[in-house]
Design an enzyme around this catalytic site. Structure first.
Site, PDB file in Angstrom:
ATOM      1  N   ARG A  64       3.009 -42.499  26.918  1.00 28.67           N
ATOM      2  CA  ARG A  64       2.799 -43.977  27.406  1.00 28.67           C
ATOM      3  C   ARG A  64       1.745 -43.935  28.739  1.00 28.67           C
ATOM      4  O   ARG A  64       1.525 -42.867  29.165  1.00 28.67           O
ATOM      5  CB  ARG A  64       4.191 -44.192  28.059  1.00 28.67           C
ATOM      6  CG  ARG A  64       4.975 -42.925  28.790  1.00 28.67           C
ATOM      7  CD  ARG A  64       6.067 -43.592  29.737  1.00 28.67           C
ATOM      8  NE  ARG A  64       5.620 -44.424  30.797  1.00 28.67           N
ATOM      9  CZ  ARG A  64       4.914 -43.649  31.737  1.00 28.67           C
ATOM     10  NH1 ARG A  64       4.551 -42.781  31.911  1.00 28.67           N
ATOM     11  NH2 ARG A  64       4.532 -44.739  32.666  1.00 28.67           N
ATOM     12  N   GLY A  65       1.656 -45.098  29.274  1.00 22.33           N
ATOM     13  CA  GLY A  65       0.754 -45.380  30.508  1.00 22.33           C
ATOM     14  C   GLY A  65      -0.248 -45.623  29.907  1.00 22.33           C
ATOM     15  O   GLY A  65      -1.062 -45.163  29.088  1.00 22.33           O
ATOM     16  N   ALA A  66      -1.144 -46.819  30.674  1.00 22.20           N
ATOM     17  CA  ALA A  66      -2.191 -47.382  29.961  1.00 22.20           C
ATOM     18  C   ALA A  66      -3.366 -46.608  29.706  1.00 22.20           C
ATOM     19  O   ALA A  66      -4.036 -46.467  28.742  1.00 22.20           O
ATOM     20  CB  ALA A  66      -2.557 -48.614  31.056  1.00 22.20           C
ATOM     21  N   ARG A  98       1.577 -50.846  20.615  1.00 21.64           N
ATOM     22  CA  ARG A  98       1.969 -51.474  21.840  1.00 21.64           C
ATOM     23  C   ARG A  98       1.158 -52.482  22.281  1.00 21.64           C
ATOM     24  O   ARG A  98       0.074 -52.006  22.829  1.00 21.64           O
ATOM     25  CB  ARG A  98       2.390 -50.514  23.113  1.00 21.64           C
ATOM     26  CG  ARG A  98       3.242 -49.368  22.814  1.00 21.64           C
ATOM     27  CD  ARG A  98       3.738 -48.750  23.986  1.00 21.64           C
ATOM     28  NE  ARG A  98       4.511 -49.644  24.625  1.00 21.64           N
ATOM     29  CZ  ARG A  98       5.072 -49.452  25.927  1.00 21.64           C
ATOM     30  NH1 ARG A  98       4.785 -48.270  26.614  1.00 21.64           N
ATOM     31  NH2 ARG A  98       5.985 -50.104  26.581  1.00 21.64           N
ATOM     32  N   GLN A 212      11.664 -44.726  34.114  1.00 26.80           N
ATOM     33  CA  GLN A 212      10.372 -43.746  34.655  1.00 26.80           C
ATOM     34  C   GLN A 212       9.857 -43.426  35.890  1.00 26.80           C
ATOM     35  O   GLN A 212       9.520 -42.404  36.166  1.00 26.80           O
ATOM     36  CB  GLN A 212       9.047 -44.888  33.867  1.00 26.80           C
ATOM     37  CG  GLN A 212       9.098 -45.248  32.294  1.00 26.80           C
ATOM     38  CD  GLN A 212       9.793 -46.352  31.945  1.00 26.80           C
ATOM     39  OE1 GLN A 212      10.571 -46.889  32.831  1.00 26.80           O
ATOM     40  NE2 GLN A 212       9.356 -47.050  31.183  1.00 26.80           N
ATOM     41  N   ASP A 253      -1.090 -52.619  32.811  1.00 26.25           N
ATOM     42  CA  ASP A 253      -1.244 -52.426  31.403  1.00 26.25           C
ATOM     43  C   ASP A 253      -2.433 -53.210  30.911  1.00 26.25           C
ATOM     44  O   ASP A 253      -2.818 -53.125  29.869  1.00 26.25           O
ATOM     45  CB  ASP A 253       0.152 -52.513  30.644  1.00 26.25           C
ATOM     46  CG  ASP A 253       0.836 -51.219  30.888  1.00 26.25           C
ATOM     47  OD1 ASP A 253       1.021 -50.480  30.246  1.00 26.25           O
ATOM     48  OD2 ASP A 253       1.745 -51.226  32.138  1.00 26.25           O
ATOM     49  N   ASN A 263       2.252 -55.546  34.283  1.00 24.03           N
ATOM     50  CA  ASN A 263       2.661 -54.271  34.483  1.00 24.03           C
ATOM     51  C   ASN A 263       4.284 -54.118  34.247  1.00 24.03           C
ATOM     52  O   ASN A 263       4.869 -55.086  33.776  1.00 24.03           O
ATOM     53  CB  ASN A 263       2.463 -53.816  35.941  1.00 24.03           C
ATOM     54  CG  ASN A 263       2.742 -52.459  36.235  1.00 24.03           C
ATOM     55  OD1 ASN A 263       2.018 -51.447  35.588  1.00 24.03           O
ATOM     56  ND2 ASN A 263       3.415 -52.044  37.132  1.00 24.03           N
ATOM     57  N   LYS A 264       4.787 -52.880  34.225  1.00 27.09           N
ATOM     58  CA  LYS A 264       6.115 -52.873  33.961  1.00 27.09           C
ATOM     59  C   LYS A 264       6.990 -53.806  34.626  1.00 27.09           C
ATOM     60  O   LYS A 264       6.790 -54.228  35.891  1.00 27.09           O
ATOM     61  CB  LYS A 264       6.462 -51.250  34.438  1.00 27.09           C
ATOM     62  CG  LYS A 264       7.903 -50.812  34.257  1.00 27.09           C
ATOM     63  CD  LYS A 264       8.151 -50.966  32.782  1.00 27.09           C
ATOM     64  CE  LYS A 264       7.434 -50.006  31.569  1.00 27.09           C
ATOM     65  NZ  LYS A 264       7.574 -50.131  30.401  1.00 27.09           N
TER      66      LYS A 264
END
Length: 381
Positions: A64-66, A98, A212, A253, A263-264
């Site tokens: 995960r993570g852009a 995603r 996270q 993201d 973003n999250k």
């Protein structure tokens, strides 16, 4: 298919098992991921032998993570090519795994374009697969270099905004080496502040519902010897009210052309709090996260995740005798509906600055972002 094997390390220190790596054992090439669903309890690597396995790893947040999703997407195309699968089918599945994370589609397109160019030029499947792999490796190297430059620019910006050091930084979700080819985005800036002896405290939002921050950012902060404190997301307001936050650092993201930042989920409330309390709200992301084809925040597709992530509490997926892996403990009545967007969108007027490897944009405007992207393309060319 995917197989798992564990690697354990008892000593503390910076992350030693890479978040992603390409390997070529005798049985054929594979993409190896550090399974982030198993952290912080254990460090386990997930071995993907085809694109469907990688798609599943992306959807379950094992990777995960852009920035890292962009790298993973590129390697996924290379994996499909090297193993003789349909590259276009693999690319389509990977890019859609995603939808909010623009880097994923960017990485997929980059490797797919290299594959097609080599195939149309030489007509050799093997050479085309090598071209896709080199494109993925190049993206991996570039992201590591971009991470270092973002840390440098972010540290300089904090020195300008908050002279004197002793920074108390609040962060949300996870933006370190687990999401990058290097040391990360927002976390890399905080790490640079720490190494400069200017970090007084890193406030770590736990980041519900999948934690996270608690599982991953705290894990990385501890490994790097940083002074950090974990808090529930809804405790952030009391920190601001007490004057305990000097700056907010988050990743992204997707950044729309007008500067809106996806973003999250939970990032937007921090931006509102920061504005009310006159605290800088800084977004750190590579230029590839800026999407000029998305005009504004309302045009960003926000991923909706399963309701059970909210209605159940799930511990890291550590095998326990008699317990199904990934099973959660219910915290709401059976049949409860849950609203579970993976991201929220912060409008540009609440963002103090966007820090990229090409420098910082402040104030955040469509014109400034377009100029930054143009400058980045000229450097690339």
């Amino acid at each position: 298919m995917a197989d798992q094997y564990a690697q354990f390390r008892e000593d503390d220190g910076p992350l030693e098992i890479p978040a992603i790596r390409w390997d070529e054992p005798p049985e054929g090439p594979v993409l190896v991921l550090l399974d982030q669903t198993r952290l912080p309890a254990e460090e386990v690597e997930l071995v993907c032998t085809d694109a469907p396995a990688l798609v599943e790893a992306i959807r379950t947040l094992a990777v995960r993570g852009a920035p890292l999703l962009g790298i993973a997407g590129a390697y996924g195309v290379a994996l499909a090519a090297a193993r003789g699968f349909d590259v276009d089918d693999a690319a389509q599945a990977l890019a859609g795994a995603r939808p909010t994370a623009v880097n994923l589609a960017v990485g997929v397109r980059r490797a797919q374009t290299a594959y097609r160019a080599a195939l149309s030029g030489a007509g050799d499947q093997g050479q085309a697969a090598e071209a896709a792999l080199e494109a993925a490796r190049a993206l991996h190297r570039e992201d590591a270099a971009a991470s270092a430059r973002m840390a440098e620019h972010g540290l300089a910006l904090l020195d300008e905004l908050l002279p004197g050091g002793g920074h108390r930084i609040l962060t949300h979700c996870n933006t370190g080496a687990l999401v990058s080819g290097g040391e990360g985005t927002a976390f890399a800036v905080a790490l640079a502040v720490h190494r400069a002896g200017q970090l007084r405290r890193l406030w770590v939002d736990e980041t519900r519902p999948l934690l996270q921050g608690a599982r991953l950012t705290a894990y990385e902060a501890a490994r790097n010897g940083m002074a950090y404190t974990l808090l529930t997301d809804n405790a952030a307001g009391s920190l601001f009210a007490a004057g305990e936050v000097d700056a907010v650092l988050i990743g992204a993201d997707r950044i729309a052309a007008d500067g809106s930042v996806a973003n999250k989920v939970g990032s937007y409330p921090l931006a509102v709090l920061a504005r009310y309390h006159h605290v800088p709200f800084i977004v750190v992301a590579p230029v590839t996260t800026v999407d000029p084809d998305t005009p504004d925040g309302a045009s960003i597709e926000v991923e909706q995740r399963p309701g059970h992530e909210v209605t159940e509490v799930t511990a890291p997926q550590v095998p326990v005798a008699g317990v199904e892996a990934g099973g959660g403990i219910p915290v709401a009545p059976l049949g409860t509906q849950a609203y579970n967007p993976a991201f929220d969108v912060t409008p540009p007027e609440l963002v103090t600055a966007i820090v990229t490897e090409e420098g910082a944009v402040s104030p955040v405007t469509a014109e400034a972002l377009a100029e930054l992207c143009d400058r980045s393309r000229q450097v690339t060319i």
